[in-house]
Design an enzyme around this catalytic site. Structure first.
Site, PDB file in Angstrom:
ATOM      1  N   GLU A 160      -8.069  -5.321   5.111  1.00  0.00           N
ATOM      2  CA  GLU A 160      -7.959  -4.985   3.691  1.00  0.00           C
ATOM      3  C   GLU A 160      -6.765  -5.690   3.042  1.00  0.00           C
ATOM      4  O   GLU A 160      -6.826  -6.079   1.886  1.00  0.00           O
ATOM      5  CB  GLU A 160      -7.832  -3.465   3.531  1.00  0.00           C
ATOM      6  CG  GLU A 160      -9.159  -2.767   3.799  1.00  0.00           C
ATOM      7  CD  GLU A 160      -9.020  -1.280   4.072  1.00  0.00           C
ATOM      8  OE1 GLU A 160      -8.607  -0.919   5.180  1.00  0.00           O
ATOM      9  OE2 GLU A 160      -9.326  -0.490   3.165  1.00  0.00           O
ATOM     10  N   HIS A 184     -12.964   2.851   0.336  1.00  0.00           N
ATOM     11  CA  HIS A 184     -12.962   1.775   1.348  1.00  0.00           C
ATOM     12  C   HIS A 184     -13.649   0.516   0.811  1.00  0.00           C
ATOM     13  O   HIS A 184     -14.113  -0.324   1.597  1.00  0.00           O
ATOM     14  CB  HIS A 184     -13.731   2.161   2.638  1.00  0.00           C
ATOM     15  CG  HIS A 184     -13.123   3.247   3.452  1.00  0.00           C
ATOM     16  ND1 HIS A 184     -13.873   4.204   4.088  1.00  0.00           N
ATOM     17  CD2 HIS A 184     -11.835   3.533   3.763  1.00  0.00           C
ATOM     18  CE1 HIS A 184     -13.081   5.026   4.751  1.00  0.00           C
ATOM     19  NE2 HIS A 184     -11.827   4.648   4.559  1.00  0.00           N
ATOM     20  N   ARG A 224      -2.770  -1.963  -3.331  1.00  0.00           N
ATOM     21  CA  ARG A 224      -3.968  -1.158  -3.127  1.00  0.00           C
ATOM     22  C   ARG A 224      -3.886   0.012  -4.106  1.00  0.00           C
ATOM     23  O   ARG A 224      -2.892   0.735  -4.134  1.00  0.00           O
ATOM     24  CB  ARG A 224      -4.008  -0.635  -1.703  1.00  0.00           C
ATOM     25  CG  ARG A 224      -5.202   0.264  -1.502  1.00  0.00           C
ATOM     26  CD  ARG A 224      -5.151   0.972  -0.194  1.00  0.00           C
ATOM     27  NE  ARG A 224      -6.322   1.832  -0.089  1.00  0.00           N
ATOM     28  CZ  ARG A 224      -6.314   3.009   0.503  1.00  0.00           C
ATOM     29  NH1 ARG A 224      -5.225   3.471   1.055  1.00  0.00           N
ATOM     30  NH2 ARG A 224      -7.409   3.731   0.551  1.00  0.00           N
ATOM     31  N   ASN A 247       0.876  -1.172   0.000  1.00  0.00           N
ATOM     32  CA  ASN A 247       0.000   0.000   0.000  1.00  0.00           C
ATOM     33  C   ASN A 247       0.914   1.224   0.000  1.00  0.00           C
ATOM     34  O   ASN A 247       1.461   1.597   1.034  1.00  0.00           O
ATOM     35  CB  ASN A 247      -0.897  -0.040   1.242  1.00  0.00           C
ATOM     36  CG  ASN A 247      -1.856   1.133   1.306  1.00  0.00           C
ATOM     37  OD1 ASN A 247      -1.759   2.083   0.508  1.00  0.00           O
ATOM     38  ND2 ASN A 247      -2.771   1.100   2.247  1.00  0.00           N
ATOM     39  N   ARG A 268     -12.134  15.186   8.263  1.00  0.00           N
ATOM     40  CA  ARG A 268     -12.935  15.615   7.105  1.00  0.00           C
ATOM     41  C   ARG A 268     -14.349  15.966   7.547  1.00  0.00           C
ATOM     42  O   ARG A 268     -14.919  15.285   8.405  1.00  0.00           O
ATOM     43  CB  ARG A 268     -13.010  14.499   6.054  1.00  0.00           C
ATOM     44  CG  ARG A 268     -11.679  14.137   5.452  1.00  0.00           C
ATOM     45  CD  ARG A 268     -11.873  13.152   4.294  1.00  0.00           C
ATOM     46  NE  ARG A 268     -10.610  12.566   3.923  1.00  0.00           N
ATOM     47  CZ  ARG A 268     -10.347  11.255   3.945  1.00  0.00           C
ATOM     48  NH1 ARG A 268     -11.279  10.387   4.295  1.00  0.00           N
ATOM     49  NH2 ARG A 268      -9.168  10.809   3.594  1.00  0.00           N
TER      50      ARG A 268
END
Ligand code: AMP
Length: 400
Positions: free
Chosen positions: A387, A181, A92, A7, A242
């Site tokens: 993940e 996601h 990823r 990643n 965020r």
């Protein structure tokens, strides 16, 4: 079969190496951070629990992959005999737009698409691509597979993904909701069905990935129907830093009032807002905000309330979108670990079939578990996301 998962971000490269033939065992994992900044450091842990930490001479992703392979082969802490043990690398990749909607072998054509999709993910795709090219250089001949964050959401119908803007912005500029996601939402939806003992293709599931970034997905028969993030990961519920959903006019107003450039506004919305902005204690970590709220800090208590309320509203709207619900899943840092946030979200939802069991909810565990009462019409699960494993599984499926 041994699979390396990479990643690659703007200043970090995370890695996990799996032996898929030995019960998908994690042989080693770690990360290199502050790449290109002073004080670049590496953390490496192997399955024997041996750890190596410290500064490393890494200037770019290629150096990073090189040093990762050196550690994997190290006489003391290594887990491989030869570089040729690595049979495939799963990466990823954040944005695949409508062009890549499933895991792909990253040949020249696919890499060109990753580059093109960077127009909508300039902070992610170029770095993902650098990680891919670093692996090509350090591990020549080993297949590289891309697993895209947006792919799981590609089944969303147009009623869910279109913004009500002039249609040309969709047709010409590909402005629409993509969601992120996706690898996590897909992984936990599948795991929830397995825990429940019913086939995924018979279930209506809402997955709530609540970490530093947060998003929900409405999943019917294993397919995503809607998700809370949009063109970028800014839309939807409130996150660590965020804002999530807000009136676009509020942004225009602030930009005009404070004379902000688009980049400054972007920074405000993505890095200074959310829990960090509302709680005003200089931390976006929910543990800190919960601790301060417990000490009586009103802004912190209010930030937690706003966070929970927004998630609750999404759950309600996704129940309507799905025409019912079988399982609500909590995952990621907050979803897996904060029993108080799960309780706040589920408070007063008994009337719509979600009954949280206070005792089960209070138990901490790294295992997938049911936290609803035995008579709850809708099950509530806590499923740790993984993940990296999902990427390794998708890679194995493609090259295996
Ligand atoms: P993730 O992005 O999934 O790694 O989640 C990271 C976030 O999870 C942290 O920033 C914290 O806000 C949150 N988190 C982790 N552990 C806990 C905990 N025990 N209680 C509350 N929040 C937690």
């Amino acid at each position: 079969m041994i699979i390396l998962v990479i990643n690659a971000g703007s200043s970090s490269v995370k890695f996990t190496i799996f032996d898929m033939a030995d019960q998908k065992k994690v042989l080693a994992s770690g990360l290199i951070e502050r790449i290109g900044i002073e004080g670049t450091s590496m953390k490496y842990t192997n399955f024997r629990g041996e750890e190596v930490k410290g500064e490393v001479p890494v200037k770019n992703p290629k150096d990073a992959v090189k040093i990762i392979t050196e550690r994997l082969l190290d006489a003391r802490v290594g887990v491989l005999k030869s570089m040729s043990d690595i049979k495939a690398i799963g990466h990823r990749v954040v944005q695949g737009m409508e062009k890549i909607i499933e895991p792909v072998l990253l040949d020249e054509k696919a890499k060109t698409i990753v580059r093109e999709c960077g127009v909508l993910a300039p902070l992610h795709n170029p770095h993902n691509l650098m990680g891919i090219e670093a692996c090509e250089a350090v591990l020549p001949g080993v297949p590289n597979v891309g697993v895209f964050d947006t792919a799981f959401h590609s089944t969303m119908p147009s009623r869910a993904f279109l913004y009500a803007l002039p249609y040309k912005y969709y047709e010409e500029d590909h402005i629409r909701r993509y969601g992120f996601h996706g690898t996590s939402h897909g992984f936990v939806a599948k795991a929830a069905a397995a825990l429940d003992g019913r086939p995924l293709n018979s279930l209506k599931i809402i997955t709530a990935h609540l970490g530093n970034g947060c998003s929900l997905a409405a999943v019917k028969n294993g397919q995503c129907q809607d998700t809370s993030m949009g063109l970028t990961p800014l839309e939807g519920v409130i996150m660590g830093t965020r804002s999530g959903d807000l009136d676009a006019s509020a942004v225009l107003y602030i930009m005009k009032k404070d004379g902000l450039t688009p980049d400054q506004a972007d920074n405000l919305l993505n890095k200074k807002s959310g829990v960090l902005g509302l709680a005003s204690i200089g931390s976006s970590d929910l543990r800190d905000v919960e601790a301060e709220a417990n000490k009586g800090n009103k802004l912190c208590a209010q930030a937690l309330e706003v966070f929970a309320y927004r998630v609750k509203k999404y759950i309600g709207s996704y129940m309507a979108a799905l025409g019912g619900l079988d399982i609500l899943v909590f995952t990621a840092g907050v979803g897996e670990n904060s029993s108080t946030m799960r309780a706040a979200i589920c408070q007063d939802l008994e009337g719509i079939g979600l009954k949280l069991d206070a005792q089960k909810n209070s138990v901490r565990s790294p295992e997938p578990r049911v936290v609803s009462t035995g008579d709850s019409p809708i099950k509530i699960h806590v499923i740790p996301t993984n993940e990296e494993l999902a990427i390794a599984e998708a890679t194995l499926k493609l090259v295996g």
